[in-house]
Design an enzyme around this catalytic site. Sequence first.
Site, PDB file in Angstrom:
ATOM      1  N   GLY A   1       0.828  -1.215   0.000  1.00  0.00           N
ATOM      2  CA  GLY A   1       0.000   0.000   0.000  1.00  0.00           C
ATOM      3  C   GLY A   1       0.859   1.261   0.000  1.00  0.00           C
TER       4      GLY A   1
ATOM      5  N   ASP B   1       0.886  -9.224   1.896  1.00  0.00           N
ATOM      6  CA  ASP B   1      -0.191  -8.300   1.492  1.00  0.00           C
ATOM      7  C   ASP B   1      -1.235  -9.060   0.673  1.00  0.00           C
ATOM      8  OD1 ASP B   1      -0.163  -4.877   1.026  1.00  0.00           O
ATOM      9  OD2 ASP B   1      -1.617  -6.123  -0.061  1.00  0.00           O
TER      10      ASP B   1
ATOM     11  N   THR C   1      -3.788   5.151  14.051  1.00  0.00           N
ATOM     12  CA  THR C   1      -4.121   6.457  13.482  1.00  0.00           C
ATOM     13  C   THR C   1      -4.559   7.446  14.551  1.00  0.00           C
ATOM     14  OG1 THR C   1      -5.787   7.564  12.108  1.00  0.00           O
ATOM     15  CG2 THR C   1      -6.412   5.445  13.010  1.00  0.00           C
ATOM     16  N   ASP C   2      -4.346   8.731  14.274  1.00  0.00           N
ATOM     17  CA  ASP C   2      -4.826   9.760  15.221  1.00  0.00           C
ATOM     18  C   ASP C   2      -6.355   9.823  15.244  1.00  0.00           C
ATOM     19  OD1 ASP C   2      -5.317  11.023  12.769  1.00  0.00           O
ATOM     20  OD2 ASP C   2      -4.293  12.895  13.288  1.00  0.00           O
ATOM     21  N   GLU C   3      -7.015   9.151  14.276  1.00  0.00           N
ATOM     22  CA  GLU C   3      -8.486   9.203  14.249  1.00  0.00           C
ATOM     23  C   GLU C   3      -9.112   8.458  15.422  1.00  0.00           C
ATOM     24  OE1 GLU C   3     -10.480   8.798  10.543  1.00  0.00           O
ATOM     25  OE2 GLU C   3      -9.031  10.071   9.515  1.00  0.00           O
TER      26      GLU C   3
ATOM     27  N   TYR D   1     -14.330   3.198  10.371  1.00  0.00           N
ATOM     28  CA  TYR D   1     -12.883   3.033  10.200  1.00  0.00           C
ATOM     29  C   TYR D   1     -12.151   3.245  11.525  1.00  0.00           C
ATOM     30  CZ  TYR D   1      -8.054   4.478   9.326  1.00  0.00           C
ATOM     31  OH  TYR D   1      -6.689   4.621   9.404  1.00  0.00           O
TER      32      TYR D   1
ATOM     33  N   LYS E   1     -10.025   0.579  13.859  1.00  0.00           N
ATOM     34  CA  LYS E   1      -8.603   0.770  14.192  1.00  0.00           C
ATOM     35  C   LYS E   1      -8.419   0.781  15.719  1.00  0.00           C
ATOM     36  CE  LYS E   1      -5.518   1.406  11.829  1.00  0.00           C
ATOM     37  NZ  LYS E   1      -4.593   0.430  11.182  1.00  0.00           N
TER      38      LYS E   1
HETATM   39  P1  NAD Z   1      -3.528   1.708   1.918  1.00  0.00           P
HETATM   40  O1  NAD Z   1      -5.004   1.507   1.827  1.00  0.00           O
HETATM   41  O2  NAD Z   1      -2.817   2.481   0.866  1.00  0.00           O
HETATM   42  O3  NAD Z   1      -2.805   0.270   1.978  1.00  0.00           O
HETATM   43  C1  NAD Z   1      -3.299  -0.784   2.738  1.00  0.00           C
HETATM   44  C2  NAD Z   1      -2.547  -2.048   2.313  1.00  0.00           C
HETATM   45  O4  NAD Z   1      -3.008  -3.137   3.126  1.00  0.00           O
HETATM   46  C3  NAD Z   1      -2.793  -2.450   0.859  1.00  0.00           C
HETATM   47  O5  NAD Z   1      -1.587  -2.850   0.250  1.00  0.00           O
HETATM   48  C4  NAD Z   1      -3.751  -3.625   0.971  1.00  0.00           C
HETATM   49  O6  NAD Z   1      -3.655  -4.550  -0.106  1.00  0.00           O
HETATM   50  C5  NAD Z   1      -3.319  -4.244   2.288  1.00  0.00           C
HETATM   51  N1  NAD Z   1      -4.383  -5.020   2.932  1.00  0.00           N
HETATM   52  C6  NAD Z   1      -5.667  -4.636   3.161  1.00  0.00           C
HETATM   53  N2  NAD Z   1      -6.342  -5.634   3.755  1.00  0.00           N
HETATM   54  C7  NAD Z   1      -5.449  -6.632   3.937  1.00  0.00           C
HETATM   55  C8  NAD Z   1      -5.556  -7.929   4.529  1.00  0.00           C
HETATM   56  N3  NAD Z   1      -6.708  -8.370   5.037  1.00  0.00           N
HETATM   57  N4  NAD Z   1      -4.448  -8.705   4.564  1.00  0.00           N
HETATM   58  C9  NAD Z   1      -3.268  -8.265   4.029  1.00  0.00           C
HETATM   59  N5  NAD Z   1      -3.132  -7.069   3.438  1.00  0.00           N
HETATM   60  C10 NAD Z   1      -4.212  -6.257   3.404  1.00  0.00           C
HETATM   61  O7  NAD Z   1      -3.286   2.303   3.352  1.00  0.00           O
HETATM   62  P2  NAD Z   1      -2.218   3.387   3.864  1.00  0.00           P
HETATM   63  O8  NAD Z   1      -2.784   4.723   3.681  1.00  0.00           O
HETATM   64  O9  NAD Z   1      -0.892   3.048   3.358  1.00  0.00           O
HETATM   65  O10 NAD Z   1      -2.275   3.080   5.433  1.00  0.00           O
HETATM   66  C11 NAD Z   1      -1.445   2.067   5.992  1.00  0.00           C
HETATM   67  C12 NAD Z   1      -1.730   1.968   7.485  1.00  0.00           C
HETATM   68  O11 NAD Z   1      -1.483   3.221   8.104  1.00  0.00           O
HETATM   69  C13 NAD Z   1      -3.172   1.606   7.819  1.00  0.00           C
HETATM   70  O12 NAD Z   1      -3.142   0.741   8.928  1.00  0.00           O
HETATM   71  C14 NAD Z   1      -3.800   2.936   8.202  1.00  0.00           C
HETATM   72  O13 NAD Z   1      -4.855   2.738   9.128  1.00  0.00           O
HETATM   73  C15 NAD Z   1      -2.631   3.640   8.831  1.00  0.00           C
HETATM   74  N6  NAD Z   1      -2.636   5.112   8.743  1.00  0.00           N
HETATM   75  C16 NAD Z   1      -2.838   5.727   7.543  1.00  0.00           C
HETATM   76  C17 NAD Z   1      -2.779   7.124   7.483  1.00  0.00           C
HETATM   77  C18 NAD Z   1      -3.009   7.859   6.187  1.00  0.00           C
HETATM   78  O14 NAD Z   1      -3.172   9.078   6.227  1.00  0.00           O
HETATM   79  N7  NAD Z   1      -3.018   7.212   5.033  1.00  0.00           N
HETATM   80  C19 NAD Z   1      -2.519   7.865   8.643  1.00  0.00           C
HETATM   81  C20 NAD Z   1      -2.341   7.187   9.853  1.00  0.00           C
HETATM   82  C21 NAD Z   1      -2.379   5.800   9.894  1.00  0.00           C
HETATM   83  O1  DAU Z   2      -5.823  11.117  10.351  1.00  0.00           O
HETATM   84  C1  DAU Z   2      -5.273   9.935   9.845  1.00  0.00           C
HETATM   85  C2  DAU Z   2      -6.210   9.357   8.807  1.00  0.00           C
HETATM   86  O2  DAU Z   2      -6.148  10.217   7.687  1.00  0.00           O
HETATM   87  C3  DAU Z   2      -5.860   7.930   8.414  1.00  0.00           C
HETATM   88  O3  DAU Z   2      -6.013   7.093   9.520  1.00  0.00           O
HETATM   89  C4  DAU Z   2      -6.749   7.446   7.256  1.00  0.00           C
HETATM   90  O4  DAU Z   2      -6.314   6.172   6.819  1.00  0.00           O
HETATM   91  C5  DAU Z   2      -6.635   8.441   6.119  1.00  0.00           C
HETATM   92  O5  DAU Z   2      -7.541   8.062   5.097  1.00  0.00           O
HETATM   93  C6  DAU Z   2      -6.942   9.856   6.591  1.00  0.00           C
HETATM   94  O6  DAU Z   2      -8.336   9.995   6.919  1.00  0.00           O
HETATM   95  P1  DAU Z   2      -9.188  11.291   6.480  1.00  0.00           P
HETATM   96  O7  DAU Z   2     -10.597  10.924   6.426  1.00  0.00           O
HETATM   97  O8  DAU Z   2      -8.790  12.476   7.278  1.00  0.00           O
HETATM   98  O9  DAU Z   2      -8.537  11.481   5.004  1.00  0.00           O
HETATM   99  P2  DAU Z   2      -9.191  11.864   3.599  1.00  0.00           P
HETATM  100  O10 DAU Z   2      -8.065  12.090   2.661  1.00  0.00           O
HETATM  101  O11 DAU Z   2     -10.256  10.906   3.192  1.00  0.00           O
HETATM  102  O12 DAU Z   2      -9.885  13.253   3.908  1.00  0.00           O
HETATM  103  C7  DAU Z   2      -9.139  14.359   4.380  1.00  0.00           C
HETATM  104  C8  DAU Z   2     -10.140  15.483   4.636  1.00  0.00           C
HETATM  105  O13 DAU Z   2     -10.662  15.906   3.380  1.00  0.00           O
HETATM  106  C9  DAU Z   2     -11.328  15.064   5.461  1.00  0.00           C
HETATM  107  O14 DAU Z   2     -11.724  16.173   6.268  1.00  0.00           O
HETATM  108  C10 DAU Z   2     -12.399  14.773   4.423  1.00  0.00           C
HETATM  109  C11 DAU Z   2     -12.089  15.761   3.316  1.00  0.00           C
HETATM  110  N1  DAU Z   2     -12.413  15.321   1.944  1.00  0.00           N
HETATM  111  C12 DAU Z   2     -11.981  14.105   1.542  1.00  0.00           C
HETATM  112  C13 DAU Z   2     -12.254  13.661   0.263  1.00  0.00           C
HETATM  113  C14 DAU Z   2     -11.808  12.300  -0.201  1.00  0.00           C
HETATM  114  C15 DAU Z   2     -13.080  16.176   1.088  1.00  0.00           C
HETATM  115  O15 DAU Z   2     -13.445  17.300   1.462  1.00  0.00           O
HETATM  116  N2  DAU Z   2     -13.334  15.741  -0.183  1.00  0.00           N
HETATM  117  C16 DAU Z   2     -12.969  14.515  -0.624  1.00  0.00           C
HETATM  118  O16 DAU Z   2     -13.275  14.174  -1.800  1.00  0.00           O
END
Ligand code: NAD
Ligand code: DAU
Length: 339
Positions: A10, A32, A122-124, A146, A150
């Site tokens: 991912g 993965d 996550t901070d969420e 979500y 988490k």
């Molecule tokens: P992503 O959706 O890009 O990637 C998730 C990966 O996990 C993918 O490669 C997917 O194939 C794999 N996956 C999903 N279900 C699976 C399963 N059952 N078994 C094995 N693999 C599986 O996610 P990301 O944005 O890279 O986030 C990675 C981690 O970080 C997550 O745990 C997310 O909660 C956390 N996180 C993300 C953010 C953010 O802003 N993106 C912030 C804080 C924490």
């Molecule tokens: O805070 C950490 C989290 O951040 C991670 O744990 C999650 O995996 C990651 O997806 C992210 O969550 P958010 O919901 O904050 O991210 P997203 O990019 O979906 O949205 C960011 C902000 O933008 C949120 O306030 C929603 C808003 N948004 C999002 C989308 C996709 C819009 O206004 N329009 C959009 O189309």
Amino acid sequence: MRILVCGGAGFIGSSFVRHILDHSADEVVVFDKLTYAGNLDNLSAFAESPRYRFIRGDIADVEAVRVAMQGIDAVVNFAAESHVDRSILNPGSFITTDVYGAYVLLEAARSMSVTRFLQVSTDEVYGEVIGESSHEGSPLRPRSPYSASKAGGEHLVQAYHVTYGIPTLVTRGSNTFGPHQYPEKLIPVVITEALDDRPVPIYGDGLQIRDWLFVDDHCSGVDAVLRRGTPGETYNIGGGNLHTNLELVERILDLLGKSRALIQHVPDRPGHDRGYSIDSAKLLRLGWTRDRAFDEALETTVKWYVDNEDWWRRVKATQDYQTYFERNYSDRESLTVSR
Ligand code: NAD
Ligand code: DAU
């Protein structure tokens, strides 16, 4: 050490693989499932490395996990269903992967001699936070399917530390951005829609606040906790860059040289958290520093999407993406429940 990186195909997981291979002599085994968000293109640069191996498998599959964990020293679990909007449309897979999957990994770790089990959270999990910053002892008040799943995964991790003595660690990262982010999250949605001169959707008034963290800094934070964190402890990883969504989107449009008239306010996300903010002092005390200034990191990210159209056009052409996009954006009024 040999590290099992679950979810390593991912966005953040693949960047973490690069970080480990570049900064240590460790070996990496990526495990993965390759869901819609998993993408082997994200890992193609390492395919020839003798320190890298890929296994396709599901963290909720007991047997596959048991086999993958043989000979592993440390587990870092990025695998998750990660998108809030998808959790609103279809919560079930979030419970299966983010809660049950964490349990399956912990059970396998319990029966083997892993020296570290790091759960990427996550901070969420703190829920909506306005005008203050959450620290690791703040109450958890998740408000979306979500964030609730988490938080469930995290609680199991902590319980396995207390009950069975597993050397666990938890990180709580803030909103992460950078290359290879799946174009369902705000920043890549805005960049890729704007590049095609299509409307850029902002939920509600766009005054929601997020704390933006560059992906490389998220990975170095996870690495610092993996190597120097105290078992049983949790560490926030924040970007220290609070912006409203509207400010952020305007900056991106400016960087692309696109008109702000592309902004289209659409009905809000149900249960939308108005703000997040976390205090990273505990991680800073471990010696972690952020390397990338926000403006420069945002520019790098925008440029990556401009230069890598093939990557995101392939993703956006998939049936899964088109079905999701249509469902999430075409009739947003129907998402809101009236009470
Ligand atoms: P992503 O959706 O890009 O990637 C998730 C990966 O996990 C993918 O490669 C997917 O194939 C794999 N996956 C999903 N279900 C699976 C399963 N059952 N078994 C094995 N693999 C599986 O996610 P990301 O944005 O890279 O986030 C990675 C981690 O970080 C997550 O745990 C997310 O909660 C956390 N996180 C993300 C953010 C953010 O802003 N993106 C912030 C804080 C924490
Ligand atoms: O805070 C950490 C989290 O951040 C991670 O744990 C999650 O995996 C990651 O997806 C992210 O969550 P958010 O919901 O904050 O991210 P997203 O990019 O979906 O949205 C960011 C902000 O933008 C949120 O306030 C929603 C808003 N948004 C999002 C989308 C996709 C819009 O206004 N329009 C959009 O189309």
